[in-house]
Design a protein around this motif. Structure first.
Motif, PDB file in Angstrom:
ATOM      1  N   PHE A   1       0.869  -1.172   0.000  1.00  0.00           N
ATOM      2  CA  PHE A   1       0.000   0.000   0.000  1.00  0.00           C
ATOM      3  C   PHE A   1       0.904   1.219   0.000  1.00  0.00           C
ATOM      4  O   PHE A   1       2.031   1.161   0.493  1.00  0.00           O
ATOM      5  N   LYS A   2       0.420   2.300  -0.608  1.00  0.00           N
ATOM      6  CA  LYS A   2       1.172   3.557  -0.597  1.00  0.00           C
ATOM      7  C   LYS A   2       0.195   4.691  -0.436  1.00  0.00           C
ATOM      8  O   LYS A   2      -0.921   4.626  -0.950  1.00  0.00           O
ATOM      9  N   LEU A   3       0.617   5.723   0.262  1.00  0.00           N
ATOM     10  CA  LEU A   3      -0.192   6.932   0.357  1.00  0.00           C
ATOM     11  C   LEU A   3       0.403   7.962  -0.588  1.00  0.00           C
ATOM     12  O   LEU A   3       1.546   8.383  -0.402  1.00  0.00           O
ATOM     13  N   PRO A   4      -0.346   8.364  -1.608  1.00  0.00           N
ATOM     14  CA  PRO A   4       0.175   9.400  -2.504  1.00  0.00           C
ATOM     15  C   PRO A   4       0.305  10.721  -1.740  1.00  0.00           C
ATOM     16  O   PRO A   4      -0.302  10.890  -0.679  1.00  0.00           O
ATOM     17  N   PRO A   5       1.093  11.671  -2.266  1.00  0.00           N
ATOM     18  CA  PRO A   5       1.330  12.934  -1.556  1.00  0.00           C
ATOM     19  C   PRO A   5       0.038  13.648  -1.145  1.00  0.00           C
ATOM     20  O   PRO A   5      -0.042  14.175  -0.034  1.00  0.00           O
ATOM     21  N   ALA A   6      -0.986  13.646  -2.001  1.00  0.00           N
ATOM     22  CA  ALA A   6      -2.232  14.342  -1.665  1.00  0.00           C
ATOM     23  C   ALA A   6      -2.902  13.692  -0.456  1.00  0.00           C
ATOM     24  O   ALA A   6      -3.529  14.374   0.358  1.00  0.00           O
ATOM     25  N   SER A   7      -2.772  12.379  -0.339  1.00  0.00           N
ATOM     26  CA  SER A   7      -3.353  11.667   0.792  1.00  0.00           C
ATOM     27  C   SER A   7      -2.598  11.986   2.080  1.00  0.00           C
ATOM     28  O   SER A   7      -3.198  12.163   3.151  1.00  0.00           O
ATOM     29  N   MET A   8      -1.266  12.064   1.989  1.00  0.00           N
ATOM     30  CA  MET A   8      -0.461  12.450   3.159  1.00  0.00           C
ATOM     31  C   MET A   8      -0.846  13.856   3.609  1.00  0.00           C
ATOM     32  O   MET A   8      -0.963  14.130   4.805  1.00  0.00           O
ATOM     33  N   GLN A   9      -1.057  14.729   2.626  1.00  0.00           N
ATOM     34  CA  GLN A   9      -1.436  16.109   2.949  1.00  0.00           C
ATOM     35  C   GLN A   9      -2.810  16.137   3.633  1.00  0.00           C
ATOM     36  O   GLN A   9      -2.996  16.832   4.637  1.00  0.00           O
ATOM     37  N   ALA A  10      -3.753  15.371   3.098  1.00  0.00           N
ATOM     38  CA  ALA A  10      -5.096  15.318   3.693  1.00  0.00           C
ATOM     39  C   ALA A  10      -5.022  14.787   5.119  1.00  0.00           C
ATOM     40  O   ALA A  10      -5.718  15.271   6.021  1.00  0.00           O
ATOM     41  N   LEU A  11      -4.169  13.793   5.323  1.00  0.00           N
ATOM     42  CA  LEU A  11      -3.981  13.229   6.662  1.00  0.00           C
ATOM     43  C   LEU A  11      -3.430  14.286   7.615  1.00  0.00           C
ATOM     44  O   LEU A  11      -3.951  14.466   8.730  1.00  0.00           O
ATOM     45  N   MET A  12      -2.390  14.992   7.193  1.00  0.00           N
ATOM     46  CA  MET A  12      -1.795  16.031   8.050  1.00  0.00           C
ATOM     47  C   MET A  12      -2.824  17.122   8.376  1.00  0.00           C
ATOM     48  O   MET A  12      -2.898  17.587   9.513  1.00  0.00           O
ATOM     49  N   ASP A  13      -3.601  17.507   7.368  1.00  0.00           N
ATOM     50  CA  ASP A  13      -4.641  18.529   7.583  1.00  0.00           C
ATOM     51  C   ASP A  13      -5.673  18.027   8.597  1.00  0.00           C
ATOM     52  O   ASP A  13      -6.108  18.773   9.472  1.00  0.00           O
ATOM     53  N   HIS A  14      -6.045  16.762   8.453  1.00  0.00           N
ATOM     54  CA  HIS A  14      -7.024  16.173   9.366  1.00  0.00           C
ATOM     55  C   HIS A  14      -6.490  16.168  10.797  1.00  0.00           C
ATOM     56  O   HIS A  14      -7.200  16.523  11.744  1.00  0.00           O
ATOM     57  N   LEU A  15      -5.238  15.771  10.961  1.00  0.00           N
ATOM     58  CA  LEU A  15      -4.645  15.719  12.307  1.00  0.00           C
ATOM     59  C   LEU A  15      -4.589  17.116  12.917  1.00  0.00           C
ATOM     60  O   LEU A  15      -4.881  17.305  14.099  1.00  0.00           O
ATOM     61  N   ARG A  16      -4.232  18.081  12.101  1.00  0.00           N
ATOM     62  CA  ARG A  16      -4.124  19.453  12.595  1.00  0.00           C
ATOM     63  C   ARG A  16      -5.503  19.968  13.009  1.00  0.00           C
ATOM     64  O   ARG A  16      -5.667  20.528  14.089  1.00  0.00           O
ATOM     65  N   SER A  17      -6.508  19.770  12.155  1.00  0.00           N
ATOM     66  CA  SER A  17      -7.814  20.369  12.435  1.00  0.00           C
ATOM     67  C   SER A  17      -8.547  19.647  13.570  1.00  0.00           C
ATOM     68  O   SER A  17      -9.348  20.252  14.272  1.00  0.00           O
ATOM     69  N   THR A  18      -8.267  18.355  13.754  1.00  0.00           N
ATOM     70  CA  THR A  18      -8.946  17.630  14.836  1.00  0.00           C
ATOM     71  C   THR A  18      -8.078  17.558  16.100  1.00  0.00           C
ATOM     72  O   THR A  18      -8.529  17.045  17.122  1.00  0.00           O
ATOM     73  N   ARG A  19      -6.847  18.033  16.009  1.00  0.00           N
ATOM     74  CA  ARG A  19      -5.875  17.953  17.114  1.00  0.00           C
ATOM     75  C   ARG A  19      -5.716  16.505  17.568  1.00  0.00           C
ATOM     76  O   ARG A  19      -5.783  16.197  18.753  1.00  0.00           O
ATOM     77  N   ARG A  20      -5.498  15.646  16.604  1.00  0.00           N
ATOM     78  CA  ARG A  20      -5.267  14.238  16.907  1.00  0.00           C
ATOM     79  C   ARG A  20      -3.888  13.827  16.448  1.00  0.00           C
ATOM     80  O   ARG A  20      -3.231  14.559  15.709  1.00  0.00           O
ATOM     81  N   ARG A  21      -3.474  12.649  16.896  1.00  0.00           N
ATOM     82  CA  ARG A  21      -2.186  12.129  16.453  1.00  0.00           C
ATOM     83  C   ARG A  21      -2.339  10.643  16.141  1.00  0.00           C
ATOM     84  O   ARG A  21      -3.272   9.991  16.597  1.00  0.00           O
ATOM     85  N   ILE A  22      -1.400  10.167  15.349  1.00  0.00           N
ATOM     86  CA  ILE A  22      -1.430   8.755  14.953  1.00  0.00           C
ATOM     87  C   ILE A  22      -0.690   7.948  16.007  1.00  0.00           C
ATOM     88  O   ILE A  22       0.454   8.266  16.332  1.00  0.00           O
ATOM     89  N   VAL A  23      -1.339   6.937  16.539  1.00  0.00           N
ATOM     90  CA  VAL A  23      -0.633   6.072  17.491  1.00  0.00           C
ATOM     91  C   VAL A  23      -0.289   4.714  16.877  1.00  0.00           C
ATOM     92  O   VAL A  23       0.639   4.056  17.320  1.00  0.00           O
ATOM     93  N   ALA A  24      -1.047   4.307  15.879  1.00  0.00           N
ATOM     94  CA  ALA A  24      -0.762   2.997  15.280  1.00  0.00           C
ATOM     95  C   ALA A  24      -1.208   2.961  13.828  1.00  0.00           C
ATOM     96  O   ALA A  24      -2.161   3.649  13.450  1.00  0.00           O
ATOM     97  N   GLN A  25      -0.492   2.191  13.036  1.00  0.00           N
ATOM     98  CA  GLN A  25      -0.970   1.859  11.696  1.00  0.00           C
ATOM     99  C   GLN A  25      -1.234   0.358  11.673  1.00  0.00           C
ATOM    100  O   GLN A  25      -0.514  -0.426  12.289  1.00  0.00           O
ATOM    101  N   ILE A  26      -2.304  -0.012  10.984  1.00  0.00           N
ATOM    102  CA  ILE A  26      -2.685  -1.426  10.912  1.00  0.00           C
ATOM    103  C   ILE A  26      -2.858  -1.771   9.455  1.00  0.00           C
ATOM    104  O   ILE A  26      -3.609  -1.101   8.747  1.00  0.00           O
TER     105      ILE A  26
END
Ligand SMILES: [Zn+2]
Length: 156
Positions: A59-84
């Motif tokens: 699996f790969k996350l394209p750059p736009a997906s990484m950006q969407a993820l970062m935006d989501h973390l910033r706006s929800t004030r969340r962080r990633i604890v695990a990948q499954i």
């Protein structure tokens, strides 16, 4: 040592998403998010499914997906604890997984499920999953899923 708490419902959601990939014989990845405050054990508050490019063995996350993820973390004030993520066969953290890991902070957890999660249920999750934690030395160390060292606790 990192530890996370998640509900049976979140495991159900996680397994359902991963299996949708498996139906096409593709790997799939989801991320478990907690609130920004660093706490152990961390309670999972969201199962996040990123946009991803998948094949039978990666699996790969394209750059736009990484950006969407970062935006989501910033706006929800969340962080990633695990990948499954799932594997077509045996579950282990491969060299490719190390190269493509979405998270790479000390204490980050990487969980891998075998056979596209086809046989995984919330009840047997802990026996099917292989768990790895990113170490200060920069390795993904295999962890036990039982006893005092268990990284994951499931609540009802
Ligand atoms: Zn993998």
């Amino acid at each position: 040592m990192s530890a996370v708490i998640c509900t049976r419902e979140m495991l159900r959601t996680t397994i359902a998403i991963l299996r949708r990939g498996g139906e096409r014989r593709h790997e799939r990845v989801v991320l478990w998010l907690s609130t920004a405050a660093v706490r152990t054990p961390a309670s999972i508050v969201e199962v996040y499914e990123p946009e991803q490019i998948t094949e039978i063995d990666y699996f790969k996350l394209p750059p736009a997906s990484m950006q969407a993820l970062m935006d989501h973390l910033r706006s929800t004030r969340r962080r990633i604890v695990a990948q499954i993520h799932t594997h077509p066969g045996r579950a282990y953290h491969s060299e490719v997984d190390a190269e493509w890991a979405i998270i790479r902070h000390v204490g980050a957890l990487s969980l891998v499920l075998p056979h596209f999660a086809a046989t995984t249920t919330p009840e047997n999750f802990l026996t099917e999953v292989m768990t790895y934690e990113y170490s200060p030395a920069g390795n993904w160390d295999h962890c036990s899923n039982s006893g005092l060292d268990a990284r994951l606790t499931v609540t009802t």
